[in-house]
Write an enzyme that holds these catalytic residues in place. Sequence first.
Site, mmCIF file in Angstrom:
data_model
loop_
_atom_site.group_PDB
_atom_site.id
_atom_site.type_symbol
_atom_site.label_atom_id
_atom_site.label_comp_id
_atom_site.label_asym_id
_atom_site.label_seq_id
_atom_site.Cartn_x
_atom_site.Cartn_y
_atom_site.Cartn_z
ATOM 1 N N HIS A 1 -26.440 41.834 4.628
ATOM 2 C CA HIS A 1 -26.986 42.749 3.430
ATOM 3 C C HIS A 1 -28.435 43.482 3.183
ATOM 4 O O HIS A 1 -27.870 44.306 2.286
ATOM 5 C CB HIS A 1 -26.346 41.990 2.259
ATOM 6 N N LYS B 1 -35.666 49.845 -4.786
ATOM 7 C CA LYS B 1 -35.000 50.591 -5.449
ATOM 8 C C LYS B 1 -36.576 51.780 -6.452
ATOM 9 O O LYS B 1 -35.420 52.419 -6.892
ATOM 10 C CB LYS B 1 -34.394 49.854 -6.488
ATOM 11 N N THR C 1 -23.760 50.030 -3.987
ATOM 12 C CA THR C 1 -22.742 50.516 -4.887
ATOM 13 C C THR C 1 -21.941 51.599 -6.436
ATOM 14 O O THR C 1 -20.950 51.691 -5.803
ATOM 15 C CB THR C 1 -21.354 49.203 -4.586
ATOM 16 N N LYS D 1 -19.635 54.023 -7.504
ATOM 17 C CA LYS D 1 -19.535 54.046 -8.417
ATOM 18 C C LYS D 1 -19.226 55.177 -10.011
ATOM 19 O O LYS D 1 -18.552 55.599 -10.760
ATOM 20 C CB LYS D 1 -19.366 52.807 -9.978
HETATM 21 C C1 NBG Z 1 -27.315 44.011 -1.504
HETATM 22 C C2 NBG Z 1 -27.622 45.725 -0.854
HETATM 23 C C3 NBG Z 1 -27.163 46.655 -1.498
HETATM 24 C C4 NBG Z 1 -25.490 46.547 -1.034
HETATM 25 C C5 NBG Z 1 -25.213 44.965 -1.330
HETATM 26 C C6 NBG Z 1 -23.887 45.167 -1.213
HETATM 27 C C7 NBG Z 1 -27.982 41.761 -1.049
HETATM 28 C C8 NBG Z 1 -29.033 40.636 -0.099
HETATM 29 N N1 NBG Z 1 -27.966 42.980 -0.344
HETATM 30 O O1 NBG Z 1 -27.649 47.934 -1.120
HETATM 31 O O2 NBG Z 1 -29.376 45.371 -1.223
HETATM 32 O O3 NBG Z 1 -24.894 47.163 -1.022
HETATM 33 O O4 NBG Z 1 -25.817 44.360 -1.253
HETATM 34 O O5 NBG Z 1 -23.433 45.084 0.641
HETATM 35 O O6 NBG Z 1 -27.739 41.825 -2.895
#
Ligand code: NBG
Length: 802
Positions: free
Chosen positions: A347, A539, A639, A643
Amino acid sequence: MILTKEQFITEFKDMAVKLYAAPLEDLSSQQLYQVLALLTRSYLAQPWADTKQRYDQEETKKVYYFSIEFLPGRLLQSNLLNLGILDQVRQSLAELGLNPQEIFAAESDPGLGNGGLGRLASAFMDAMASVGMAGHGNGIRYQYGLFKQAFVNGYQVELPDDWMRNGFAWETRKENRAITVKFGGQAELRPSRNGNLGVVYHNTEDVLAVPYDVAMVGYQNNVVNNLRLWSAEVPLNAGSNFTLAQKERINQITQNLYPDDSNDAGKELRLWQEYFFTSAGIQSVVRHYRRKHNTMKHFAQQVAIHINDTHPAVAVPELMRVLMDDEQVGWDEAWQITVEVMSYTNHTLLSEALEVWPIHMFSETLPRIYQIIQEIDRRFRLTLIPNFGQGMIDRVAPLGNGQVRMAFLATIGSHSINGVAPIHSELLKNDVLNDLYQIFPERFNNKTNGITPRRWIQINDRPLLGLIDQQIGTQWRKNPLALTELAHLVDDQAFLAALNATKAENKQILANYISQAVGLKVDPTAIFDVQIKRLHAYKRQLLHVLGILDAYLAIKRGEKRPQRVHIFGAKAAPSYTYAKEIIKVINAVADLVNHDDQVSPYLQVVFLPNYGVSIAEKIIPAADISEQISTAGKEASGTSNMKLMSAGALTLATLDGANIEIKNAVGADNIEIFGLTEEEIDGYHQRGDYHARDFYENDPRLKAVLDMFVNGQIPGIEIEGRDIFNSLLTYNDEYFVLADFESYVAANARLDDLYQRPQDWAKKVLVNIANSGQFSADFTVQRYGREIWQVTPTTPVNDGLD
Ligand code: NBG
């Protein structure tokens, strides 16, 4: 299910008496919530039992989704919706003279997760049940969530998130399914009678893992899956052998989500947590399987285990342990089963993706697991060094640099490794896991994240829901791809006006909430510009702040701007100083801007405290602009971007994560893209020629904005302002904020311009909503089922591929 109003009203009143020995009118909202939750539980109990029985009888292949976080949000409305009785219940409550919204709001958000990772896990739970897949969750029952965020003098303050204060109405304690998990001590290998090596443990610390099950209700299909959350307790036979200190140590394991791991004790506690829920999960999966099967031979045909990020990566050696030590399977067969059963999602490409443990800590905490990892490591080296060379294998073997490397272990021990958006999956292959990709190219794949429109639109955006239903009927509720039918309304002036009216209604609701939460009056006709996500340097909430300050200075110079309200929601990890400094600065900028009579008619800033699922539910329907402005290549997927587009916000974005998918879905004209691409940033890194200071010196607008951090123009940020200023100029701006400033400001100007033409704006909104259906998590889990787990949905949603 079928439920008449009369039946519901009778049962609801009965339940109130059973639970509180009191009539409805004497009960508080919290008590009414408890009554309704309990009644709802009684409705889902039978389908829950039936689903379990059916899975066992039909020997359905099951997925177990192991995750250190789940972020379900409030469950009452979602359970009612999925049972098919939400509308009746709302109406019946109103008939009883009760306010349904007040009752729903009495539920606290489960403190079981933090950000996108946990929210995705919960969206998958909801989706798997809804498409009729046997998919169960495995996690930790944290007594306290991350923390409750408050602002004192603009600083983040962390208060305990005692989310279970009134109990957790949805859980069922299953003491009869408890499991023992062993820590520490010594693992001695002794030849057993059949010639294999057996393990004898000495001096272990045993912990009892007690499961609490939570029903995961599918959307109107009679499927109810299970989320199993483990709680750490003192073993039953412990008697007086346990000291208070030992009891305290055991209680700590499931006390807090993400305990501070900036010191060794905290690190060790996290390792305990990870092994605790993983071992309990694996043991319970195997135990369940063995009830019906004499051998483990066909385990992989019946079971898939998913490792969500590296936290449960210890599942690989743990399954090996159970197969070999408890089930007497030989190494080769056990390894084959393990690799076939396991799959892993990565992730993030940031360093935390590569979770590592010092060998001394790991081997002392988990001696038997460490032995097994040593053997995995030995065999990996033995078989692969001849083909790939010592250097490469040293880089990616499970053990190296005095550490146990969990991402490598997960990759080596799984048959599938996926990223969560195409750009992220490509970077995984070409960068972070490149060596392993060369060894196992067939294992790597992409599965773009998804969201659940049931929660975000059906439950949470009633004005939009009504409008969509009125235009295209309700079929989209089951298959959100049907939202594309809205596209033909793109020149329908009346519809576009109605769309703008739903947004206006939602903005009024949020304006009321803002006024009540932070005491600020905002004008609902202003542009609502939203950035909601964890606070992290990559971010780039900071870039958003620079944009705000630029607008501030322009208005001060006498420029007129369309009115904009900037809305932030974000928590910073307690030990992440830089992120906390940014929070302080945002709050200081809010003070400056909101109290300036010349500026505030055009520009306001709101930082809503304690961002989480429930606050997201308030913000998202009201958003006009969705800020997705991470440094390209850093945001795995995102995500909130999905949304927000589905709620008709226009995306202001870099080409990063799933923003790229959104652009492909809506077309370049319906999204506002700016900034450096990942390739361009990579170019700077390769050449080593990024000089942040050049941007500062060559762009007077940017210089004026940055100087505000250190020249006293923003009161109260002497230290924070200086630190941030230095991070950008002295330390050369790791996240390319300054490089993207100019194009960010220009993109914002285009949005300002567009907002002057409400019909044109609404057209783009419409295209976004119409094309958001493809991001439903129902489709995502079907792709996982087809391509990774080999699990078939019984009530699939047609994604055009079947
Ligand atoms: C997060 C990412 C996001 C992603 C989400 C779900 C962690 C380690 N990663 O970009 O920063 O949408 O995971 O995949 O929390």
